[in-house]
Write a protein that holds these residues in place. Sequence first.
Motif, PDB file in Angstrom:
ATOM      1  N   MET A   1     -36.646  -8.497   1.804  1.00 16.16           N
ATOM      2  CA  MET A   1     -36.577  -6.698   1.872  1.00 16.16           C
ATOM      3  C   MET A   1     -35.016  -6.419   2.948  1.00 16.16           C
ATOM      4  SD  MET A   1     -38.606  -3.864   4.109  1.00 16.16           S
ATOM      5  CE  MET A   1     -38.015  -4.251   5.730  1.00 16.16           C
ATOM      6  N   PHE A   2     -35.329  -7.515   3.718  1.00 18.53           N
ATOM      7  CA  PHE A   2     -33.592  -7.178   4.796  1.00 18.53           C
ATOM      8  C   PHE A   2     -32.741  -7.800   3.671  1.00 18.53           C
ATOM      9  CE2 PHE A   2     -36.574  -7.924   8.417  1.00 18.53           C
ATOM     10  CZ  PHE A   2     -36.062  -6.924   9.069  1.00 18.53           C
ATOM     11  N   ASP A   3     -32.681  -8.901   2.419  1.00 18.68           N
ATOM     12  CA  ASP A   3     -31.229  -9.223   1.228  1.00 18.68           C
ATOM     13  C   ASP A   3     -31.730  -7.889   0.914  1.00 18.68           C
ATOM     14  OD1 ASP A   3     -31.938 -12.394   2.146  1.00 18.68           O
ATOM     15  OD2 ASP A   3     -32.981 -12.721  -0.133  1.00 18.68           O
ATOM     16  N   SER A   4     -32.320  -6.289  -0.440  1.00 20.07           N
ATOM     17  CA  SER A   4     -31.784  -6.154  -0.651  1.00 20.07           C
ATOM     18  C   SER A   4     -31.273  -4.981   0.481  1.00 20.07           C
ATOM     19  CB  SER A   4     -33.100  -5.319  -0.937  1.00 20.07           C
ATOM     20  OG  SER A   4     -33.740  -6.120  -2.263  1.00 20.07           O
ATOM     21  N   MET A   5     -31.382  -4.510   2.301  1.00 21.11           N
ATOM     22  CA  MET A   5     -31.191  -3.706   2.679  1.00 21.11           C
ATOM     23  C   MET A   5     -29.443  -4.661   2.475  1.00 21.11           C
ATOM     24  SD  MET A   5     -33.562  -2.884   5.897  1.00 21.11           S
ATOM     25  CE  MET A   5     -35.009  -0.982   5.509  1.00 21.11           C
ATOM     26  N   MET A   6     -29.089  -5.290   3.240  1.00 22.35           N
ATOM     27  CA  MET A   6     -27.872  -6.328   3.313  1.00 22.35           C
ATOM     28  C   MET A   6     -26.759  -6.286   2.397  1.00 22.35           C
ATOM     29  SD  MET A   6     -29.291  -8.894   6.292  1.00 22.35           S
ATOM     30  CE  MET A   6     -28.220  -9.691   7.595  1.00 22.35           C
ATOM     31  N   VAL A   7     -27.114  -7.139   1.085  1.00 20.18           N
ATOM     32  CA  VAL A   7     -26.444  -6.290   0.086  1.00 20.18           C
ATOM     33  C   VAL A   7     -26.339  -4.543  -0.278  1.00 20.18           C
ATOM     34  CG1 VAL A   7     -26.362  -6.759  -2.598  1.00 20.18           C
ATOM     35  CG2 VAL A   7     -27.357  -8.949  -0.771  1.00 20.18           C
ATOM     36  N   SER A   8     -27.291  -4.191  -0.035  1.00 24.08           N
ATOM     37  CA  SER A   8     -26.960  -2.952  -0.302  1.00 24.08           C
ATOM     38  C   SER A   8     -25.930  -2.198   0.090  1.00 24.08           C
ATOM     39  CB  SER A   8     -27.953  -2.059  -0.824  1.00 24.08           C
ATOM     40  OG  SER A   8     -29.187  -1.497   0.272  1.00 24.08           O
ATOM     41  N   SER A   9     -26.358  -2.743   1.708  1.00 21.92           N
ATOM     42  CA  SER A   9     -25.078  -1.882   2.830  1.00 21.92           C
ATOM     43  C   SER A   9     -23.541  -2.705   2.534  1.00 21.92           C
ATOM     44  CB  SER A   9     -25.882  -2.080   4.525  1.00 21.92           C
ATOM     45  OG  SER A   9     -26.887  -1.431   4.045  1.00 21.92           O
ATOM     46  N   TRP A  10     -23.900  -4.232   2.605  1.00 20.93           N
ATOM     47  CA  TRP A  10     -22.691  -4.987   2.553  1.00 20.93           C
ATOM     48  C   TRP A  10     -21.404  -4.849   0.748  1.00 20.93           C
ATOM     49  CZ3 TRP A  10     -24.107  -8.782   6.270  1.00 20.93           C
ATOM     50  CH2 TRP A  10     -24.762  -8.626   7.565  1.00 20.93           C
ATOM     51  N   ILE A  11     -22.493  -4.816   0.189  1.00 23.46           N
ATOM     52  CA  ILE A  11     -21.990  -4.852  -0.962  1.00 23.46           C
ATOM     53  C   ILE A  11     -22.033  -3.399  -1.730  1.00 23.46           C
ATOM     54  CG2 ILE A  11     -21.589  -5.710  -3.971  1.00 23.46           C
ATOM     55  CD1 ILE A  11     -23.184  -8.637  -2.305  1.00 23.46           C
ATOM     56  N   ASP A  12     -22.579  -2.668  -2.499  1.00 25.33           N
ATOM     57  CA  ASP A  12     -22.945  -1.616  -3.098  1.00 25.33           C
ATOM     58  C   ASP A  12     -24.707  -1.022  -4.030  1.00 25.33           C
ATOM     59  OD1 ASP A  12     -23.099  -3.005  -6.259  1.00 25.33           O
ATOM     60  OD2 ASP A  12     -21.719  -3.275  -6.083  1.00 25.33           O
ATOM     61  N   ALA A  13     -24.621  -0.635  -3.968  1.00 25.26           N
ATOM     62  CA  ALA A  13     -26.816   0.156  -4.536  1.00 25.26           C
ATOM     63  C   ALA A  13     -26.590  -0.855  -5.464  1.00 25.26           C
ATOM     64  CB  ALA A  13     -26.577   1.693  -4.579  1.00 25.26           C
ATOM     65  N   ASN A  14     -25.964  -0.974  -6.486  1.00 18.98           N
ATOM     66  CA  ASN A  14     -26.013  -1.364  -8.213  1.00 18.98           C
ATOM     67  C   ASN A  14     -26.706  -3.359  -7.410  1.00 18.98           C
ATOM     68  OD1 ASN A  14     -25.781   0.563  -9.656  1.00 18.98           O
ATOM     69  ND2 ASN A  14     -23.577  -0.187  -9.701  1.00 18.98           N
ATOM     70  N   ALA A  15     -25.876  -4.199  -6.618  1.00 18.85           N
ATOM     71  CA  ALA A  15     -26.295  -5.789  -6.472  1.00 18.85           C
ATOM     72  C   ALA A  15     -27.274  -5.290  -5.152  1.00 18.85           C
ATOM     73  CB  ALA A  15     -25.274  -5.502  -5.395  1.00 18.85           C
ATOM     74  N   GLY A  16     -28.072  -4.470  -4.419  1.00 22.93           N
ATOM     75  CA  GLY A  16     -29.425  -3.984  -3.946  1.00 22.93           C
ATOM     76  C   GLY A  16     -30.533  -3.876  -4.587  1.00 22.93           C
ATOM     77  N   ASN A  17     -30.302  -3.421  -5.711  1.00 22.23           N
ATOM     78  CA  ASN A  17     -31.233  -3.352  -7.406  1.00 22.23           C
ATOM     79  C   ASN A  17     -31.031  -4.319  -7.664  1.00 22.23           C
ATOM     80  OD1 ASN A  17     -32.596  -2.327  -8.948  1.00 22.23           O
ATOM     81  ND2 ASN A  17     -31.279  -1.031 -10.178  1.00 22.23           N
ATOM     82  N   ALA A  18     -29.834  -5.295  -8.305  1.00 21.67           N
ATOM     83  CA  ALA A  18     -30.625  -6.086  -8.619  1.00 21.67           C
ATOM     84  C   ALA A  18     -31.345  -7.698  -7.673  1.00 21.67           C
ATOM     85  CB  ALA A  18     -28.982  -6.822  -9.234  1.00 21.67           C
ATOM     86  N   VAL A  19     -31.088  -7.364  -6.878  1.00 27.60           N
ATOM     87  CA  VAL A  19     -31.839  -8.525  -5.669  1.00 27.60           C
ATOM     88  C   VAL A  19     -32.705  -8.248  -5.761  1.00 27.60           C
ATOM     89  CG1 VAL A  19     -31.779  -8.728  -3.276  1.00 27.60           C
ATOM     90  CG2 VAL A  19     -29.616  -9.325  -4.131  1.00 27.60           C
ATOM     91  N   GLY A  20     -33.561  -6.662  -5.983  1.00 29.54           N
ATOM     92  CA  GLY A  20     -35.095  -5.830  -6.351  1.00 29.54           C
ATOM     93  C   GLY A  20     -35.558  -6.148  -7.182  1.00 29.54           C
ATOM     94  N   ASN A  21     -34.841  -6.330  -8.244  1.00 31.38           N
ATOM     95  CA  ASN A  21     -35.165  -6.223  -9.357  1.00 31.38           C
ATOM     96  C   ASN A  21     -35.310  -8.417  -9.354  1.00 31.38           C
ATOM     97  OD1 ASN A  21     -35.164  -3.978 -10.330  1.00 31.38           O
ATOM     98  ND2 ASN A  21     -32.637  -4.279 -11.609  1.00 31.38           N
ATOM     99  N   VAL A  22     -34.843  -9.089  -9.210  1.00 24.67           N
ATOM    100  CA  VAL A  22     -35.472 -10.722  -9.317  1.00 24.67           C
ATOM    101  C   VAL A  22     -36.484 -11.154  -8.079  1.00 24.67           C
ATOM    102  CG1 VAL A  22     -33.543 -12.892  -8.854  1.00 24.67           C
ATOM    103  CG2 VAL A  22     -32.796 -10.916  -9.902  1.00 24.67           C
ATOM    104  N   ASP A  23     -36.626 -10.147  -7.102  1.00 26.91           N
ATOM    105  CA  ASP A  23     -37.471 -10.539  -6.206  1.00 26.91           C
ATOM    106  C   ASP A  23     -38.671 -10.665  -6.967  1.00 26.91           C
ATOM    107  OD1 ASP A  23     -35.975 -11.119  -3.894  1.00 26.91           O
ATOM    108  OD2 ASP A  23     -35.336  -9.164  -2.958  1.00 26.91           O
ATOM    109  N   ASP A  24     -38.590  -9.377  -8.179  1.00 24.56           N
ATOM    110  CA  ASP A  24     -39.805  -8.953  -8.600  1.00 24.56           C
ATOM    111  C   ASP A  24     -40.230 -10.149  -9.693  1.00 24.56           C
ATOM    112  OD1 ASP A  24     -40.514  -6.450  -7.967  1.00 24.56           O
ATOM    113  OD2 ASP A  24     -39.560  -5.944  -9.050  1.00 24.56           O
ATOM    114  N   ILE A  25     -38.852 -11.324  -9.915  1.00 23.30           N
ATOM    115  CA  ILE A  25     -39.960 -12.121 -10.579  1.00 23.30           C
ATOM    116  C   ILE A  25     -39.894 -13.324  -9.744  1.00 23.30           C
ATOM    117  CG2 ILE A  25     -38.427 -13.620 -11.941  1.00 23.30           C
ATOM    118  CD1 ILE A  25     -37.063 -12.267 -13.132  1.00 23.30           C
ATOM    119  N   ASN A  26     -39.431 -13.316  -8.694  1.00 29.16           N
ATOM    120  CA  ASN A  26     -39.702 -13.945  -7.501  1.00 29.16           C
ATOM    121  C   ASN A  26     -41.280 -13.805  -6.826  1.00 29.16           C
ATOM    122  OD1 ASN A  26     -37.301 -16.125  -7.361  1.00 29.16           O
ATOM    123  ND2 ASN A  26     -35.861 -14.581  -6.104  1.00 29.16           N
ATOM    124  N   ASN A  27     -41.471 -12.777  -6.251  1.00 32.61           N
ATOM    125  CA  ASN A  27     -42.499 -12.451  -6.292  1.00 32.61           C
ATOM    126  C   ASN A  27     -43.684 -12.704  -6.937  1.00 32.61           C
ATOM    127  OD1 ASN A  27     -41.745 -11.217  -3.663  1.00 32.61           O
ATOM    128  ND2 ASN A  27     -41.803  -9.200  -4.663  1.00 32.61           N
TER     129      ASN A  27
END
Length: 468
Positions: free
Chosen positions: A1-27
Amino acid sequence: MFDSMMVSSWIDANAGNAVGNVDDINNLIIQLFSAFATGGVIITSQYLGAKKIEEANKSAKHVVVIVFIASVTICLLCLALNYPLLKLFFGGVTDEVFGYQQTYFYITAASFPFIGLFNVCAALLRAQRKSMVTMVSAGLSLVVNLVLNTLFMYVFKWGVAGAAVATLISRVVPACYVLFLITRKRFLVHINIFEKFRFDWKMVKHILIIAIPSGIESCLFQLGKLMTSSFVNASCYTTYDAAYPNGINYEANANTMAKQLNNIASVVGGGVNTSCLTVVGQAIGTGDVDQTKYYIRKMFLICYIANACAVGLIMGICHWVVPVYNYSEVANEIALKCLYFCLTFQFITYPLSFTSPAVLKASSDVKYVMYCAVGSMLIVRVGLCWLLTSEVVGLQLGAFGYWIAMCSDWVVRSVLFMARLLTGRWKKASGLLPEDVRDRIKGVARQFTSKGKKLQYSPYKRSKKLRR
C-alpha cells in the motif's frame, strides 16, 4: 500500500496504478506460498498435538525444502515470462503504465524465494505459538521498506525501480531473520540446515495431500481477483477512453485504492484464520472432539470481534486516507463508494467465508474447500464481474461491478463452508468420530487382536479393515 501511495505522490497516478496492478500478481504468489506452507504445517501441528516431536521436526524440514524448491521455480518462470504474463492480465493499459509494470514486476519477482522462506518459517513458528516473533519480523520489513522507499525514490530519484528494489530488500531481511530463528534448538520444532537431508517420500505424499489442494485453492482465488481486476482495466480503457482525458483511468485507480484499503481491513481477520490452522490442528491431533469444537467456537468469536474492529477502523478513516494517493476527485469518490459497500458486507460475511475454510483445512478437509472455493470464484466472482463490467448486458459498472461480484462470492462461500461445518462431515477427514462409534470400533479391534492379528486403532489413521 505504501509503495502505491509513495509512487503515485512522487511520480504520477499511472505509476501508482502500475504498482497496484503488479501487486495483484505478487499477492497471488504470496498467497500461494502462504497457503502451501500453512497447509504443510498443518501436519506439523497435528504431530505436536499428538506429542510426536521427532515426526514434527522431520515434517518441518520437509515443508521448508518443498516450499523453497517451489518458490525458486516460480521465481525463474516469472522472470522469464515477465512480458507475456503482464500482457495477459493487464494488456489493455497504456504503454506508459505497461512499462512501469514491467520494471516493478521484474525486480520484485526476484524476491519470491524469500517470500516462500518467510512464509514457511513463520508458519512453523506460529505452530509453536511464537507469533510475536513473526509480528516483529513483519514490523521490521515495513520499516525497512519505508526507509528505502524514501531513499531510493526521493534522494536517488530511481522512480518505480526504487520502490521495487526497496520491496525486494524488505523481503530478504525478514526471511533471513525467521530462517535463523527456526534453526535455534531452543524451539520445540526446529531444523538443521547443514544436516544431511533425504526425502521421505511417504511424508512428502502426506504433506502434499494437504498442501497442494490448499495452494491450488488460494492460488486460483487470487487468480480470480487478478482476472476481475483486468476486466475493470480493459473495459474502462476501451469503453470510456474518450471520457478520461490524458489517458487517466479513474475506475482502475479507484479500484486500486479500494483493494489496498480492503486488504488492510482483512489483515486482522486473516491473522486469526492463520492461527486457527495451528490451534484447531493441534486440538485435532489430541483426538478430542469436545476440545476441537470448543476451539472452533472460540476462533469464530475472536474473528468476529477482530474483523468488526478492523472494518470499523478502515470505514472510519478511509475518507482521510484515500486522498493521500493523490488521484483525482472522481477516482476518490468511486473508491469510497466501493469501500463502504464492501466493508458493510465484510462485517457480516468475512468470518463465515474465511474462518470456516480455515477450520476445514485444519481438519484435513482440504478437497472440499478447494472445490467449493474454486467453483464459487469462477462462477460467481469472475462470471458476475464479467457481466457487470462488460458490454454484454450493457451495465458497465466498472469498479463497483467488481465489488458487487466479490461480495456475492463471499455470500456463496459462507453458505457452502458453514453447511459443511454444521453437518459435522469435516470429522470424517480429520479422523474424529463420536465416542460411541469409537467404542464400537475399539471393540471390533479387540476381537481382531484376540485372534492373533495385529491391528491398532488410531484416531487419525483409519484402515479400511478397521472401519468394516
